[in-house]
Design a protein around this motif. Structure first.
Motif, PDB file in Angstrom:
ATOM      1  N   HIS A 291     -10.886  -7.306  -7.497  1.00 41.18           N
ATOM      2  CA  HIS A 291     -11.434  -6.233  -8.337  1.00 41.18           C
ATOM      3  C   HIS A 291     -10.743  -4.912  -8.030  1.00 41.18           C
ATOM      4  CE1 HIS A 291     -14.480  -4.252 -10.814  1.00 41.18           C
ATOM      5  NE2 HIS A 291     -14.489  -3.303  -9.888  1.00 41.18           N
ATOM      6  N   ALA A 292     -10.544  -4.619  -6.748  1.00 42.32           N
ATOM      7  CA  ALA A 292      -9.897  -3.363  -6.369  1.00 42.32           C
ATOM      8  C   ALA A 292      -8.463  -3.305  -6.892  1.00 42.32           C
ATOM      9  CB  ALA A 292      -9.913  -3.209  -4.849  1.00 42.32           C
ATOM     10  N   ALA A 293      -7.757  -4.440  -6.839  1.00 40.50           N
ATOM     11  CA  ALA A 293      -6.370  -4.471  -7.307  1.00 40.50           C
ATOM     12  C   ALA A 293      -6.271  -4.104  -8.778  1.00 40.50           C
ATOM     13  CB  ALA A 293      -5.780  -5.863  -7.075  1.00 40.50           C
ATOM     14  N   LEU A 294      -7.290  -4.447  -9.544  1.00 44.61           N
ATOM     15  CA  LEU A 294      -7.266  -4.206 -10.987  1.00 44.61           C
ATOM     16  C   LEU A 294      -8.055  -2.968 -11.402  1.00 44.61           C
ATOM     17  CD1 LEU A 294      -7.560  -7.928 -12.078  1.00 44.61           C
ATOM     18  CD2 LEU A 294      -5.551  -6.461 -12.227  1.00 44.61           C
ATOM     19  N   HIS A 295      -8.671  -2.302 -10.411  1.00 46.66           N
ATOM     20  CA  HIS A 295      -9.407  -1.063 -10.664  1.00 46.66           C
ATOM     21  C   HIS A 295      -9.148  -0.084  -9.519  1.00 46.66           C
ATOM     22  CE1 HIS A 295     -11.652  -3.020 -13.939  1.00 46.66           C
ATOM     23  NE2 HIS A 295     -11.720  -4.064 -13.135  1.00 46.66           N
ATOM     24  N   PRO A 296      -7.899   0.346  -9.348  1.00 50.60           N
ATOM     25  CA  PRO A 296      -7.573   1.244  -8.230  1.00 50.60           C
ATOM     26  C   PRO A 296      -8.162   2.636  -8.430  1.00 50.60           C
ATOM     27  CG  PRO A 296      -5.690   0.981  -9.692  1.00 50.60           C
ATOM     28  CD  PRO A 296      -6.730   0.015 -10.174  1.00 50.60           C
ATOM     29  N   SER A 297      -8.381   3.313  -7.314  1.00 53.47           N
ATOM     30  CA  SER A 297      -8.911   4.677  -7.374  1.00 53.47           C
ATOM     31  C   SER A 297      -7.822   5.654  -7.797  1.00 53.47           C
ATOM     32  CB  SER A 297      -9.455   5.097  -6.010  1.00 53.47           C
ATOM     33  OG  SER A 297     -10.580   4.332  -5.667  1.00 53.47           O
ATOM     34  N   ASP A 298      -8.238   6.697  -8.510  1.00 55.61           N
ATOM     35  CA  ASP A 298      -7.326   7.793  -8.826  1.00 55.61           C
ATOM     36  C   ASP A 298      -7.100   8.634  -7.576  1.00 55.61           C
ATOM     37  OD1 ASP A 298      -7.104   7.061 -11.495  1.00 55.61           O
ATOM     38  OD2 ASP A 298      -8.869   8.258 -12.070  1.00 55.61           O
ATOM     39  N   GLY A 299      -6.067   9.434  -7.587  1.00 51.67           N
ATOM     40  CA  GLY A 299      -5.784  10.321  -6.466  1.00 51.67           C
ATOM     41  C   GLY A 299      -4.313  10.619  -6.373  1.00 51.67           C
ATOM     42  N   LYS A 300      -3.922  11.288  -5.285  1.00 49.49           N
ATOM     43  CA  LYS A 300      -2.524  11.676  -5.089  1.00 49.49           C
ATOM     44  C   LYS A 300      -1.914  11.041  -3.849  1.00 49.49           C
ATOM     45  CE  LYS A 300      -3.011  16.150  -7.438  1.00 49.49           C
ATOM     46  NZ  LYS A 300      -2.838  17.621  -7.317  1.00 49.49           N
ATOM     47  N   ALA A 301      -2.722  10.361  -3.036  1.00 54.16           N
ATOM     48  CA  ALA A 301      -2.216   9.810  -1.781  1.00 54.16           C
ATOM     49  C   ALA A 301      -1.121   8.775  -2.024  1.00 54.16           C
ATOM     50  CB  ALA A 301      -3.363   9.178  -0.991  1.00 54.16           C
ATOM     51  N   LEU A 302      -0.057   8.884  -1.232  1.00 55.56           N
ATOM     52  CA  LEU A 302       1.053   7.930  -1.283  1.00 55.56           C
ATOM     53  C   LEU A 302       1.241   7.209   0.045  1.00 55.56           C
ATOM     54  CD1 LEU A 302       3.687  10.082  -3.207  1.00 55.56           C
ATOM     55  CD2 LEU A 302       2.520   8.047  -4.070  1.00 55.56           C
ATOM     56  N   TYR A 303       0.460   7.608   1.043  1.00 54.93           N
ATOM     57  CA  TYR A 303       0.603   7.053   2.390  1.00 54.93           C
ATOM     58  C   TYR A 303      -0.783   6.856   3.001  1.00 54.93           C
ATOM     59  CZ  TYR A 303       5.157   9.345   1.681  1.00 54.93           C
ATOM     60  OH  TYR A 303       6.345   9.777   1.169  1.00 54.93           O
ATOM     61  N   PHE A 304      -0.852   5.950   3.960  1.00 55.57           N
ATOM     62  CA  PHE A 304      -2.068   5.841   4.782  1.00 55.57           C
ATOM     63  C   PHE A 304      -1.676   5.264   6.132  1.00 55.57           C
ATOM     64  CE2 PHE A 304      -1.879   1.996   2.151  1.00 55.57           C
ATOM     65  CZ  PHE A 304      -1.965   0.981   3.091  1.00 55.57           C
ATOM     66  N   VAL A 305      -2.470   5.596   7.139  1.00 61.09           N
ATOM     67  CA  VAL A 305      -2.216   5.118   8.489  1.00 61.09           C
ATOM     68  C   VAL A 305      -3.545   4.765   9.132  1.00 61.09           C
ATOM     69  CG1 VAL A 305      -2.296   7.442   9.491  1.00 61.09           C
ATOM     70  CG2 VAL A 305      -1.075   5.611  10.698  1.00 61.09           C
TER      71      VAL A 305
END
Length: 332
Positions: A291-305
């Protein structure tokens, strides 16, 4: 004199028949001689009703096998019993026993396939379940997929991570067919309701994508955020640079550590080397990851750690990301 004798015989026979009927009715409603914990009984395929009666007699459960045979034949239920493993509780009467055997309400087992497991781990799970009938000994993944009815398909990710209930004697093949169909149905349903303009060209791409999300986080609230990061990277043509794909490409060589040379190794699954998605899923994704793969959240993040507590820090710029890496990974 003869009339009186005949009358007496008829009277005795009537009393005898009445007594037999009363005794038979008493038998039907009298609980079987079962232990307090009840009895587990397996009715093997092909076993006759008389065979069931004899087996229960030998186990000391039945007071009157003749009555039990008669009870099953009076209304034809003897011919409708169903094979399987039954839990016969304390207090069961002959009447309720036949009803149970005819109903087919067999003992149910459960097996949980964990989100993020690989196909090989799923096979190990099935091989270790004593209630599952094994048919895959010495059989490789390609032949398993052929037996399931989907030759030429890679097995990874094709089976839904969920809890399944099944009767004893279910084959590993039947279990996998069911899990495959469950995944296919879920994926088709989610694909129909996907967000518009995703950089995914087919349901299989969504399955690959979901498997990466599944491996990246165990925090439910983060799945859609991580999906959003990867969607934005895909749209920009950036490499996904996700460690779980590297680990999957290393196979059995992975010992818990990823070295710099592993990040540079040219395997089909290394998303530090190749752009886009890997060629197949890297794990069995659950419903939430799909479900998450087909309904991703909006935002500006391009990285995570990873922050070290199971959660992640999300960054919109490389500079912010590098600071987060120093803080959470290098502890500086």
């Amino acid at each position: 004199m003869m009339h009186r004798m005949i009358g007496g015989v008829i009277l005795i026979a009537s009393f005898g028949a009445a007594w037999l009927m009363m005794d038979f009715n008493r038998f039907k409603q009298t609980p079987l001689d079962l232990p307090e914990a009840g009895l587990s009984y397996t009715l093997e395929p092909g076993t006759s009703y008389d065979g069931v009666v004899e087996a229960l007699r030998e186990r000391g459960v039945l007071e009157n096998p003749l009555y039990m045979r008669l009870l099953g034949r009076l209304d034809g239920r003897a011919g409708r019993i169903q094979a399987g493993e039954y839990d016969i509780p304390h207090g069961t009467t002959p009447e309720t026993l036949i009803a149970l055997l005819v109903s087919g309400r067999v003992k149910s087992y459960s097996l949980t396939v964990i989100e993020g497991w690989t196909f090989s781990q799923l096979l190990e799970l099935l091989a270790g379940e004593e209630a599952i009938r094994q048919t895959f000994e010495g059989v490789g993944p390609a032949e398993i997929m052929q037996r399931i009815g989907h030759p030429e398909e890679h097995p990874e990710g094709r089976f839904l991570a969920d809890t399944y209930h099944f009767p004893r004697g279910t084959t590993d093949l039947a279990f996998l067919k069911r899990a495959y169909q469950a995944q296919a149905d879920l994926l088709a349903s989610e694909w129909q309701r996907r967000d518009p303009e995703l950089p995914l060209d087919a349901p299989y791409a969504a399955l690959i994508f979901a498997s990466i999300i599944e491996k990246e986080t165990g925090v439910a609230s983060e799945r859609a955020r991580i999906a959003g990061v990867f969607v934005r990277r895909l749209r920009k043509g950036m490499k996904l640079q996700t460690d779980p794909t590297v680990i999957y490409g290393m196979g059995k060589r992975y010992n818990g550590n990823i070295r710099k040379r592993d990040l540079l190794e040219d395997t089909p699954y290394n998303t530090y080397v190749h752009r886009g998605l890997p060629p197949t899923p890297i794990a069995l994704p659950g419903a939430d990851a799909i479900h998450a793969a087909l309904h991703p959240s909006d935002g500006k993040a391009l990285y995570f750690v990873a922050k070290g507590n199971g959660e992640h820090h999300f960054s919109a710029t490389l500079e912010e990301h590098n600071r987060a890496v120093r803080k959470y990974q290098l502890r500086r």
